[in-house]
Design an enzyme around this catalytic site. Structure first.
Site, short mmCIF file in Angstrom:
data_model
loop_
_atom_site.label_atom_id
_atom_site.label_comp_id
_atom_site.label_asym_id
_atom_site.label_seq_id
_atom_site.Cartn_x
_atom_site.Cartn_y
_atom_site.Cartn_z
N GLY A 1 -10.84 5.61 2.04
CA GLY A 1 -10.34 5.13 0.91
C GLY A 1 -10.78 3.47 0.81
O GLY A 1 -10.86 2.82 1.91
N CYS A 2 -10.87 2.93 -0.37
CA CYS A 2 -11.10 1.76 -0.29
C CYS A 2 -10.08 0.73 -0.06
O CYS A 2 -10.31 -0.34 0.87
CB CYS A 2 -11.20 1.28 -2.06
SG CYS A 2 -10.05 1.65 -3.39
N TYR A 3 -8.87 0.86 -0.18
CA TYR A 3 -7.75 0.18 0.39
C TYR A 3 -7.86 0.30 1.68
O TYR A 3 -7.29 -0.68 2.55
CB TYR A 3 -6.39 0.63 -0.19
CG TYR A 3 -6.36 0.06 -1.96
CD1 TYR A 3 -6.29 -1.27 -2.26
CD2 TYR A 3 -5.94 1.19 -2.82
CE1 TYR A 3 -6.16 -1.62 -3.42
CE2 TYR A 3 -5.65 0.80 -4.14
CZ TYR A 3 -5.84 -0.50 -4.42
OH TYR A 3 -5.47 -1.12 -5.80
N THR B 1 -10.11 0.91 3.82
CA THR B 1 -11.11 -0.02 4.52
C THR B 1 -10.70 -1.41 4.71
O THR B 1 -10.86 -1.87 5.90
CB THR B 1 -12.42 0.13 3.63
OG1 THR B 1 -12.63 1.61 3.45
CG2 THR B 1 -13.54 -0.77 3.69
#
Lengths: 341, 341, 341, 341
Positions: free
Chosen positions: C145-147, C149
């Protein structure tokens, strides 16, 4: 006097702005708040900025719900106003923020909107020549479109000075498109992007601008109109130009015409020479900021005007018309002071 | 072949964008990076996105620093290019992102920029008729202004079809104004606001657009040009219109003229019918997105085009011209793929 | 080697970004492009920036359409990946941009996503300790997920130096929410506004961050995570803090730990002292910009990191994992150079 | 009663916002408008939204110019207020929007601002426990900083319920930085970007937040504070958290504490459960929107609050304090209704 007000379409942007302005209006009391698909939900879910109405629940938009108020604001999709208005008393002031009753020409209506023309109502742009008279005492008002408001006010004083062929490119914030759930209106799409739409004379506000300018000019005016969508929530900046009628019109004549037209207007502000309008300066206000110049290489008049599309472009005009229709001071509850920066 | 490159004005937006593109160009090696007031500071302080150059320090912009490179990009305030170029060898390819050598008419230069005209260089808009020929093998190139690029490409194919009186309203992001520390360019001022500037034909790009379209048309073209500042960092959307030369030009003729003009162009994309350009779609790319239609109520052609003002509008054009001048494939290091959303 | 690639979910933001990056990747050929509800429509209608694919039409997302490719990128709503992957050959590299195979703990999956856990795949964050090994030669990859990462990379090097109680507030652009047609994602709503969501540990990325940091720390780490939505299309800035494990850790120890962790990483950039990350600097790039300091009044470590949520936060990581899995140089087709300003 | 008002620093954002609010205040008359470097220029050049004051010219900020008014608002760089206030009569209400008199601890002042402490004035945050009493009848008021306002109000009701170690990450629009001509505040830099600053406890508002929460808690409170700059002109969203004092505090206790604290406050709005604050909803208003929850995985309280940094964060608080000091109804000229969308 306390006027009892209903707003139909209270979950949308136009309805929300009417309510925002009415919350600062000393002569009103807010009654029924209705909606279509959002009926039954809390107003706060849709209008988180309207805290004094935080306990309100939206009811369904029906003539019954709207009956019994002194003023009913309609902020509905086009095609819905006539039927509801017909069922409200003739003494009720009905102010339609939609398009249904703006065009006087039934053929134009049918071409641009389809369906049967519901007839025209007094047109809510008091700053046009003769515009104020039609609104005093009116019980039905058609609030102008946002683009027609800014374009017509930018060009009306020029009508005696230019050839009847005007070009308008108007850049708008996104709230003019309403709360429609369309991909191109998502924040991810609009931020950082510019796009034109309705290009080639295809936008429905074209006949309305034409109608206004033709009325002022007393002859047919050709309007090339292109709207552009820009990444800001509110505001329209219109750049309007037309060839001077002859090479002999002086800059002073042009400025004098504009000064004359708006000298006594509370909301239309011809800026001092050297200042140019910005939409940021009119945010949340009912002001029109305006400037005009002449391109001497081309003998072409160029006028630029800025409004807040939700305020003077919709809800502010609606409240201004309410004041006029009911004999209140025209500026009650309205301001020329924007929220900037 | 590895070309050794210098960039003068590397701390500004144009210089930064040249470097960004060169970092993806397979045939170059980045040499001197110079600046004016920022000389002695780290490049990273000004260009935090250019991480591969994080260890570079800016040196002063002098002919000595710039000497000994195969290609020198100048991204300087106007008036500074001629002197520096004169001191660089004739074999050095000098690509001027500034205005100094764009106008061919010395009188026009003096009127619009003041001072003495430094002479014109091959004009870096290969997509104009004959434009590519002048650039092959050139050792001096004048990169076009951003507004002239988008406006000229939007209207050039129409020149045989319309009256020579065009109106251009071009909405731009703020990076076109450079890193100038002026109050109206502060984020607080530009976000949420729209403003026109240089109204009435006062913008310096007006004579450049006129020069381009006049050359294409083979007769004088009158250009009404108004730029509008909008809240986005990059991108220009130009709305361009002109009366059709006669009522008889068909929509098919218009489209065919545009298709013909750009059929083989790698960076100018006439969109399929029904699609309209957005600046978001060209962000960071060298693409021009273009669409054209006819307003049949007015018999008026309307073309809309979008570019990234820093890329195709400045640095992308500069790299494209470098490729052309040096005989590299024209698209080397450039792309038509934007960064969206 | 030319790899044949399919992308499922090609009309969305993650799918579009995978394609944008693949168009610059020298070793691939783009095959099937599939979608759900958008099957049958033109890719250009959804991805106007992907001009080289302008003639492509989306087909339906089925295992049959996706079969016969070397690599299949899945950019689907969660819950759809396992079934499709099961029907693709074991030799096909399947890279899931969705959440289905990120969590190793089936109970956590059930609590946070509901339904049955589809099992975990090699986790696509090579910069975590040991992360790269699991990806070499893999044929199934779960893109983080972006968060997770940005948060995990910001805090991983600190795990030996702080108490296992971290606070993360991560501000994100709107594209992280995808193209969902929800009112709060409209441009009119997000521009000019900030809002927190998933407050109180309710966001589904919380267990993923916890899983990563717990693995690095070798003991349970408590993660207080709050995401904030801000008015920009792309970018996440995470502010991460934790109490130093003892008052005796020096600033030099902290910096040394970060330098050590990322010295050889091509995409994680610990900035020089005094420089702080901005999301603008990583736009469109695969870079992580990172800085760390100590609040000596509190003996608290504070790390700040910036990524582009669609690039390193999703599609860039996906391509990086493809390179690793297939033995290509890890940086092929990727860059640390952002598009700024 | 008509109060005669002067504003020092009328060309800046704080001064402009004071004027915007005063133009809607029924009990005031606007007198001297002064500035530093902008003295001698037209107010309209700096505040294009203040049309009713379009004819005003700024005079120099001196005690003489400011004398003879009932109320003087100071919106000056720090370090300038004490001297001017000393030369204004003791009966003049002097309201300092700057930092000079906020901190009670001279040592803290010297550490964070340098120079000699000018002494503290009654602190203009009436919603803190006991805050209102100190302001009634005051003739000197120190308006709180914007971050301390939102953070203190978000956490004050929690002080009896949490450990005295709080984390605040506050995301702000750019107007909080004033009209400073710094590159990182240019529109091109801030749009599309997020950045943290003053990281590691380095921001000057840290000791002010600490002072407020320590006073409420009755014991030392440790504050980890990080401000983040986001692309919007106005608004602060603060995400504040702290460990619950013991695992036994129920969600109901937490909510009850907040309800109790703000039940009678006209401007602090604890939202209904399920609604979360957005800065868009408070734009231009004096409202604080607030919500609180408990992260039960961590036994951690998380509160989120939104204000308009120029309104409740500066100028709205200043007007509210004027009302309190002079015995006017506290809400005169102020509103909880934001301008949205």
């Amino acid at each position: 006097m306390t006027l009892r007000i209903a707003v139909a379409g209270a979950s949308g942007y136009a309805g929300g702005e009417v309510l925002r302005l009415l919350l600062g209006h000393p002569e009103v009391e807010i009654g029924a708040l209705t909606a279509g698909g959002n009926a039954g939900t809390s107003l706060l879910a849709h209008q988180p900025h309207l805290l004094p109405l935080a306990d309100r629940v939206l009811t369904e938009t029906t003539a019954e719900e709207l009956a019994g108020h002194d003023v009913v604001f309609l902020a509905l999709p086009h095609g819905h106003s006539a039927e509801i208005a017909a069922r409200l008393g003739e003494d009720t002031l009905v102010i339609d923020c939609g398009a249904d009753h703006r065009l006087t020409d039934a053929k134009a209506w049918e071409r641009w909107y389809g369906g049967t023309h519901a007839g025209s109502w007094p047109y809510g742009l008091p700053e046009l020549p003769g515009g104020r008279d039609a609104l005093r005492g009116a019980r039905r008002v058609a609030v102008p479109g946002c683009y027609p408001t800014v374009s017509s006010l930018a060009l009306a004083p020029a009508m005696g000075l230019v050839e009847p062929e005007v070009t308008v490119v108007a850049v708008s914030g996104t709230s003019g498109a309403g709360k429609s759930l369309k991909p191109h209106l998502l924040g991810s799409e609009v931020m950082g992007s510019l796009s034109a739409y309705g290009v080639g004379g295809a936008h429905r506000h074209t006949p309305e601008i034409t109608q206004n300018l033709t009325a002022v000019a007393g002859r047919g005016v050709k309007v090339s109109f292109t709207p552009v969508l820009a990444p800001l929530p509110r505001g329209i900046l219109a750049t309007c130009s037309a060839p001077l009628a002859s090479g002999t019109t002086s800059d002073e004549q042009v400025r004098a015409a504009y000064e004359r037209a708006y000298a006594d207007e509370p909301f239309v502000h011809l800026l001092p020479v050297g200042h140019w309008p910005t939409t940021g300066a009119v945010l949340g206000s009912n002001a029109v900021q305006l400037q005009v110049t002449v391109d001497r290489d081309l003998d072409r008049l160029v006028a630029v005007a800025a409004i807040d599309n939700l305020a003077k472009g919709t809800a502010g005009a609606a409240v201004q018309c309410m004041n006029l229709a009911l004999g209140l001071p025209e500026t009650t509850g309205l301001s020329s002071v924007g929220v900037a920066p």
